[in-house]
Design a protein around this motif. Structure first.
Motif, PDB file in Angstrom:
ATOM      1  N   THR A   2      13.409   0.323 -13.358  1.00 20.35           N
ATOM      2  CA  THR A   2      11.955   0.807 -12.841  1.00 20.35           C
ATOM      3  C   THR A   2      11.088  -0.930 -12.142  1.00 20.35           C
ATOM      4  N   LYS A   3       9.852  -0.409 -10.995  1.00 21.59           N
ATOM      5  CA  LYS A   3       9.808  -0.977 -10.220  1.00 21.59           C
ATOM      6  C   LYS A   3       8.243  -0.946 -10.523  1.00 21.59           C
ATOM      7  N   VAL A   4       7.072  -2.131 -10.362  1.00 20.70           N
ATOM      8  CA  VAL A   4       6.094  -1.606 -11.528  1.00 20.70           C
ATOM      9  C   VAL A   4       4.714  -2.364 -10.342  1.00 20.70           C
ATOM     10  N   ILE A   5       4.450  -1.867  -9.850  1.00 23.19           N
ATOM     11  CA  ILE A   5       3.046  -2.058  -9.003  1.00 23.19           C
ATOM     12  C   ILE A   5       1.665  -1.925  -9.171  1.00 23.19           C
ATOM     13  N   GLY A   6       1.276  -3.258  -8.712  1.00 16.89           N
ATOM     14  CA  GLY A   6      -0.157  -2.578  -8.612  1.00 16.89           C
ATOM     15  C   GLY A   6      -1.101  -2.214  -7.476  1.00 16.89           C
ATOM     16  N   LEU A   7      -1.696  -0.747  -7.769  1.00 21.16           N
ATOM     17  CA  LEU A   7      -2.466  -0.593  -7.008  1.00 21.16           C
ATOM     18  C   LEU A   7      -3.865  -0.545  -6.811  1.00 21.16           C
ATOM     19  N   THR A   8      -4.584  -1.407  -5.712  1.00 16.11           N
ATOM     20  CA  THR A   8      -6.291  -1.841  -5.736  1.00 16.11           C
ATOM     21  C   THR A   8      -6.601  -1.596  -4.453  1.00 16.11           C
ATOM     22  N   GLY A   9      -7.707  -1.438  -4.219  1.00 14.18           N
ATOM     23  CA  GLY A   9      -8.834  -1.689  -3.381  1.00 14.18           C
ATOM     24  C   GLY A   9      -9.910  -1.605  -3.165  1.00 14.18           C
ATOM     25  N   GLY A  10     -10.719  -1.716  -3.078  1.00 13.07           N
ATOM     26  CA  GLY A  10     -12.430  -1.800  -2.588  1.00 13.07           C
ATOM     27  C   GLY A  10     -13.206  -0.174  -3.208  1.00 13.07           C
ATOM     28  N   ILE A  11     -14.632   0.108  -3.340  1.00 17.04           N
ATOM     29  CA  ILE A  11     -15.058   0.954  -3.893  1.00 17.04           C
ATOM     30  C   ILE A  11     -14.926   1.908  -2.111  1.00 17.04           C
ATOM     31  N   PRO A 109      11.798   4.945 -11.541  1.00 22.38           N
ATOM     32  CA  PRO A 109      12.042   4.481 -10.378  1.00 22.38           C
ATOM     33  C   PRO A 109      10.881   3.538 -10.356  1.00 22.38           C
ATOM     34  N   LEU A 110       9.330   4.031  -9.995  1.00 21.39           N
ATOM     35  CA  LEU A 110       8.522   3.664  -9.692  1.00 21.39           C
ATOM     36  C   LEU A 110       7.211   3.966  -9.815  1.00 21.39           C
ATOM     37  N   ARG A 123      -5.430  -9.979 -12.808  1.00 24.34           N
ATOM     38  CA  ARG A 123      -4.361  -9.246 -13.438  1.00 24.34           C
ATOM     39  C   ARG A 123      -3.013  -9.264 -12.141  1.00 24.34           C
ATOM     40  N   ALA A 124      -2.976  -9.524 -11.302  1.00 22.80           N
ATOM     41  CA  ALA A 124      -1.604  -9.150 -10.065  1.00 22.80           C
ATOM     42  C   ALA A 124      -0.643 -10.152 -10.409  1.00 22.80           C
ATOM     43  N   ALA A 125      -1.057 -10.690 -10.994  1.00 17.68           N
ATOM     44  CA  ALA A 125       0.214 -12.211 -11.557  1.00 17.68           C
ATOM     45  C   ALA A 125       1.422 -11.002 -11.796  1.00 17.68           C
ATOM     46  N   GLY A 126       0.686 -10.311 -13.272  1.00 17.66           N
ATOM     47  CA  GLY A 126       1.824  -9.224 -14.008  1.00 17.66           C
ATOM     48  C   GLY A 126       2.887  -8.106 -13.242  1.00 17.66           C
ATOM     49  N   PHE A 127       2.119  -8.164 -11.510  1.00 16.63           N
ATOM     50  CA  PHE A 127       3.335  -7.156 -10.696  1.00 16.63           C
ATOM     51  C   PHE A 127       4.123  -7.974  -9.465  1.00 16.63           C
ATOM     52  N   GLU A 128       4.814  -6.848 -10.273  1.00 15.21           N
ATOM     53  CA  GLU A 128       6.120  -7.251  -8.754  1.00 15.21           C
ATOM     54  C   GLU A 128       5.793  -7.505  -7.431  1.00 15.21           C
ATOM     55  N   ALA A 129       4.548  -6.226  -6.914  1.00 17.66           N
ATOM     56  CA  ALA A 129       3.824  -5.751  -6.236  1.00 17.66           C
ATOM     57  C   ALA A 129       2.657  -6.093  -5.625  1.00 17.66           C
ATOM     58  N   VAL A 130       1.293  -6.142  -5.175  1.00 14.18           N
ATOM     59  CA  VAL A 130       0.356  -5.430  -5.081  1.00 14.18           C
ATOM     60  C   VAL A 130       0.488  -4.118  -3.933  1.00 14.18           C
ATOM     61  N   VAL A 131      -0.443  -3.999  -4.119  1.00 14.15           N
ATOM     62  CA  VAL A 131      -0.760  -2.805  -2.599  1.00 14.15           C
ATOM     63  C   VAL A 131      -2.733  -2.918  -2.757  1.00 14.15           C
ATOM     64  N   VAL A 132      -2.871  -3.222  -1.732  1.00 16.72           N
ATOM     65  CA  VAL A 132      -4.193  -2.816  -0.922  1.00 16.72           C
ATOM     66  C   VAL A 132      -4.735  -2.186  -0.495  1.00 16.72           C
ATOM     67  N   VAL A 133      -5.439  -0.590  -0.756  1.00 13.26           N
ATOM     68  CA  VAL A 133      -6.217  -0.191   0.565  1.00 13.26           C
ATOM     69  C   VAL A 133      -7.569   0.017   0.799  1.00 13.26           C
ATOM     70  N   TYR A 134      -7.305  -0.233   2.350  1.00 15.19           N
ATOM     71  CA  TYR A 134      -8.102  -0.803   2.787  1.00 15.19           C
ATOM     72  C   TYR A 134      -9.121  -0.433   4.151  1.00 15.19           C
ATOM     73  N   CYS A 135     -10.314  -0.632   3.919  1.00 16.53           N
ATOM     74  CA  CYS A 135     -10.683   0.338   4.919  1.00 16.53           C
ATOM     75  C   CYS A 135     -11.833  -0.932   5.178  1.00 16.53           C
ATOM     76  N   ARG A 136     -12.892  -0.659   6.911  1.00 16.45           N
ATOM     77  CA  ARG A 136     -13.708  -1.466   6.779  1.00 16.45           C
ATOM     78  C   ARG A 136     -15.019  -1.406   5.819  1.00 16.45           C
ATOM     79  N   LEU A 196      10.080   1.209  -1.250  1.00 17.88           N
ATOM     80  CA  LEU A 196       9.888   0.515  -3.179  1.00 17.88           C
ATOM     81  C   LEU A 196      11.184   0.363  -3.153  1.00 17.88           C
ATOM     82  N   VAL A 197      11.037   1.593  -3.472  1.00 18.01           N
ATOM     83  CA  VAL A 197      12.335   3.016  -3.953  1.00 18.01           C
ATOM     84  C   VAL A 197      13.628   3.032  -3.552  1.00 18.01           C
ATOM     85  N   VAL A 198      13.769   1.706  -2.005  1.00 18.29           N
ATOM     86  CA  VAL A 198      14.853   1.159  -2.085  1.00 18.29           C
ATOM     87  C   VAL A 198      14.957   0.409  -2.099  1.00 18.29           C
ATOM     88  N   GLU A 199      14.510  -0.778  -2.378  1.00 16.66           N
ATOM     89  CA  GLU A 199      14.355  -2.032  -2.466  1.00 16.66           C
ATOM     90  C   GLU A 199      14.597  -2.461  -4.007  1.00 16.66           C
TER      91      GLU A 199
END
Length: 200
Positions: A2-11, A109-110, A123-136, A196-199
């Protein structure tokens, strides 16, 4: 494995939209906001401690948490936010860890752990990758005004209560740019999921 990633962003960045897209593609999503609502339910120790710390004015007539009343306090006062986080985050963290282990046990798997304050809480260090959802930032403000009916000042206050979206983008392993069309966001999410699933 299992791959565990963190997802975050701004309001207002569209993190929930991206989370739903990943779930549709087959990811197991663990939503920290949903868990927060669960641990703050009436009758629980977390809600009791919130009421003790912030007063019964943060409860509605039924004894449930009045999120607007609490938000009006914590988005204006960094010390109040710290106090609230110290009450809520340990309980949420323990439940997230339990669900991650459950997903690992099931061989998912993910696993995408959706955490609004992932970078702010360290908490970011606890994940294999961090994904940020971005907008201006200007889009974050406009989306809050449209969605929540906030004034411009209130929307800006809530945005500025978090790390800036630009700083979050700079600390990401992967960025989903949600400043354009929904179709463009979907394309990026599909590419991310497949990668991510292939990796793994």
């Amino acid at each position: 494995m299992t791959k565990v990633i963190g997802l975050t962003g701004g309001i207002g960045s569209g993190k929930s939209t991206v989370s739903r897209m990943l779930e549709t593609l087959g990811a197991t999503v663990i939503d920290a906001d949903r868990i927060t609502r669960e641990v703050q339910a009436p009758g629980g120790a977390v809600l009791e401690r919130i009421a003790e710390s912030f007063g019964t004015g943060v409860l509605d007539a039924s004894g449930a948490l009045d999120r607007e009343a609490l938000g009006a306090i914590v988005f204006r006062d960094a010390e109040a936010r710290r106090r609230l986080n110290a009450i809520v985050h340990p309980a949420v963290g323990a439940e997230m860890a339990r669900r991650i282990e459950e997903a690992r046990g099931a061989g998912d798997p993910l696993v995408v752990v959706d955490v609004p304050l992932l970078l702010e809480t360290g908490r970011a260090a606890g994940f294999e990758a961090v994904v940020v959802v971005y907008c201006r930032e200007s889009q974050q403000i406009e989306r809050q005004i449209a969605r929540e009916g906030y004034t411009r000042e209130e929307a800006l206050r809530r945005v500025r209560a978090q790390l800036s979206i630009e700083e979050k983008r700079g600390r990401a392993d992967h960025v989903i740019d949600n400043s354009g069309s929904l179709a463009e966001t979907e394309r990026q999410v599909r590419e991310l999921f497949e990668g991510l699933v292939v990796e793994r």
